[in-house]
Design an enzyme around this catalytic site. Structure first.
Site, PDB file in Angstrom:
ATOM      1  CG  HIS A  65      -0.306  -0.248   2.517  1.00  0.00           C
ATOM      2  ND1 HIS A  65       0.030  -1.513   2.941  1.00  0.00           N
ATOM      3  CD2 HIS A  65       0.074   0.589   3.515  1.00  0.00           C
ATOM      4  CE1 HIS A  65       0.578  -1.462   4.143  1.00  0.00           C
ATOM      5  NE2 HIS A  65       0.619  -0.192   4.507  1.00  0.00           N
ATOM      6  CB  CYS A 176       1.101   0.713  10.270  1.00  0.00           C
ATOM      7  SG  CYS A 176      -0.308   1.154   9.231  1.00  0.00           S
TER       8      CYS A 176
END
Length: 649
Positions: A65, A176
């Site tokens: 991603h 994250c």
């Protein structure tokens, strides 16, 4: 526009033999479907994320991603690979979702992508994807999972889950770097492991779509905390004193059961690592119900805590500059640094050059003091969107010579403006621009404009009035009275406009000083000595006289305040004054008045405009300087100790 479409799906096609080829092929798919403008740029962002931490997970899953300005619409691309490709999950990945989000993605887009990440922990969801026969079928499965279409299957992911009644209670934070996928997968993996272990568990996901803080009561009752994060935890002080297990967010996915076991054990281990701070859980419980007074104090202390490193580091570097380069370093440091080098030393040699370097760095650090104070006051009110308008307001406060008081006012104005703007219900297309463009622009205009247009003229008028009054008193021969006045002024706002008027008056008068006219030297000595009193008085009180009446953070500040006070860095007392101005400032003013009076009475002279004890060679008589400084320091320390209440009262 749908997050995923059939054209972004690849089932059992040969799109790449390794992950670099797969990422490039999927990046080109996004561009071909108008979801991104530049395949190379999107690939570079995804590859950079992969280099930071591989995105492969156990079970044959990979979730590469990226956030990139080239992405025009938050989207998903899905590839079912045969054979699988190594993404670093311990086995080849045959289920690959590439998530592409604009760097200003709206919160609802990120929330949709986060829902997908949670479903990747669902075995039934993965089995359905592996059994899909067409791209349309795969799209339907994904769209049902992320809530873009109705599903006959019950959606239970967001429903409250019954907590086990076991004795262990664990809380966790997951976060994250991008806040899209691993954040939520780790949360679900830990929750599942905790349920299997019979542990009561609550998790706070700090993702790009925002976060909802855990209830302070839940934190207070927790036996331990897990930080499964790749970035800093927001407001970690809420967990102060709790045993903590720290792991990367990916470990929260791959080793969830082990982490839960470690957290349970840590709760019973008196030697376990703990979150810095003491009894913050009870403080967090009170925070939800705190009044405006306590809330403002907390906001101010947030600004102070971020400002302290600038004050401590900069002040000590300036003191080192005076020690190495002499008292004149204040005027020549910039010229020496610009025009000289280690191979082209100035007349004073290596000591003068290193002194100038230290002073220049310290001076640059101190220049951030007020902007940092204002910026992080605004941050405490409005989170990240408040930082930019807060820093700008702090810089404007410096421009106005408003000192730290102007910084506090500017930070509060900027924070309130940013908070209000962030609470507006704006159109969906505008939400992504709010935190990065609209709020900084309008917040800066409001806070800084108000400082400039409304507060600037009164401050300037007050400064002129005080300067003229001091000049008239000095010329009339009332030196002890001038000593009391400048002592009060130096301690009133600790680097603000009143302090600066007294200091500027003293420095300007040095131009007329001579052996036949020593009065300017008397004034300079009184100003400098009185300016040393606030940090030294606070250091004395917080580290020796009344330690129990100061918080652990204040006691640490007190240790740093000793050398800063000796170096005539009045700002060393700002952390104390910002937290408790009604006690600290009056105590400092009393001590400063005593010091100013004695300095004038003993006819102490200073030929140096700055440096404190480090320019002792420019002060005479030194014994008079020591008596004046010691008396004021003791008075301030005693008075503030008497005024202070115990921190646990």
């Amino acid at each position: 526009m749908s997050t995923i479409i059939p054209a972004l799906v690849s089932l059992d096609d040969e799109i790449g033999a390794d992950k670099k080829q797969v990422l490039r092929a999927l990046s080109e798919r996004f561009v071909a479907e108008g979801r991104a403008g530049d395949a190379d740029e999107l690939f570079a962002a995804a590859w950079a994320r992969e280099q930071q931490d591989e995105t492969g997970l156990p079970g044959g899953i990979a979730i590469p991603h990226a956030k990139s300005a080239t992405v025009t619409e938050a989207s998903l691309a899905f590839a079912r690979l045969s054979p699988g490709v190594d993404f670093g999950g311990g086995e080849p990945s045959d289920i690959v979702f590439m998530i592409a989000a604009p760097d200003t993605a709206a919160e609802e887009h990120l929330a949709v992508l986060s829902q997908l990440a949670r479903h990747l922990m669902d075995d039934d969801f993965l089995a359905a994807l592996r059994a899909a026969t067409t791209a349309e079928e795969a799209v339907q499965i994904v769209r049902e999972a992320i809530g873009e279409v109705d599903s006959s299957a019950p959606q239970t992911e967001e429903a409250p889950q019954e907590q086990p009644t076991g004795s262990a209670k664990i809380v966790a934070v997951t976060a994250c770097a991008t806040g899209i996928a691993h954040t939520y997968m780790a949360a679900d993996a830990l929750a599942k492991a905790a349920k299997e272990a019979g542990v009561e568990f609550h998790v706070e996901t700090q993702g790009s779509s925002g976060y909802t803080p855990l209830d302070p009561d839940i934190i207070a009752e927790a036996d331990a905390v897990v930080f499964a994060v790749d970035v800093d935890v927001r407001e970690p002080g809420r967990f102060g004193g709790k045993p903590v297990i720290r792991r990367p967010v990916k470990a929260g996915i791959e080793h969830a059961a082990e982490i839960i076991d470690l957290a349970v054990a840590a709760g019973d281990d008196p030697n376990a690592e703990r979150v810095p701070g003491s009894a913050s859980a009870s403080d967090a419980r009170q925070k939800a119900d705190e009044g405006w007074g306590k809330r403002i104090q907390r906001i101010l202390m947030t600004g102070v805590s971020y400002m302290i490193p600038f004050v401590a580091g900069g002040g000590l570097l300036m003191a080192l500059g005076f020690l190495l380069g002499g008292f004149e370093i204040n005027d020549v440091a910039n010229d020496i640094v610009v025009n000289n080098a280690l191979w082209n030393l100035p007349d004073g040699g290596i000591a003068a050059y290193l002194g100038a370097v230290a002073f220049a760095i310290g001076n640059a650090s101190m220049a951030f003091l007020v902007p940092a104070l204002a910026g992080y006051i605004a941050y405490a009110i409005a989170d990240r969107p408040g930082i930019a308008p807060g820093f700008v307001a702090g810089s404007v406060a410096l421009l106005m010579n408003a000192g730290f008081i102007g910084g506090i006012v500017g930070g509060l104005l900027a924070g309130l403006a940013a908070w209000w703007l962030g609470s507006l219900d704006v159109p969906r297309w505008l939400r992504g621009l709010m935190p990065v463009a609209i709020i900084p622009l309008l917040g800066s205009i409001f806070a800084s404009g108000l400082l400039l247009l409304v507060l600037g003229a009164p401050i300037a008028a007050l400064m002129d009035l005080m300067t003229d009054g001091l000049t008239n008193l000095a010329e009339s021969g009332l030196l002890p009275v001038v000593g009391i006045i400048v002592g009060l002024m130096m301690c009133f706002d600790l680097g603000g406009p009143v302090n600066k008027v007294a200091y500027a008056f003293a420095v300007a008068s040095l131009a007329d000083a001579s052996p036949d006219n020593p009065v300017p030297y008397y004034i300079m000595a009184a100003v400098m000595t009185a300016g040393m009193v606030p940090p030294l008085g606070m250091a004395l009180a917080s580290t020796i006289l009344a330690r129990g009446k100061f918080t652990p953070a204040e006691r640490e500040n007190g240790i740093a305040a000793w050398p800063m006070g000796l170096a005539f860095i009045s700002e060393g007392a700002i952390p104390f004054a910002a937290a408790d101005p009604l006690r600290v400032i009056p105590a400092s003013m009393v001590g400063g008045a005593v010091t100013g009076f004695l300095s004038m009475l003993l006819l102490v002279q200073s030929q140096a405009p700055h440096g404190g004890l480090f320019v002792f060679f420019a002060i005479s008589p030194l014994w008079g300087f020591a008596i004046s400084l010691l008396a004021g320091t003791i008075v301030t320390g005693v008075v503030v100790s008497l005024l202070k209440r115990r921190v646990d009262a």
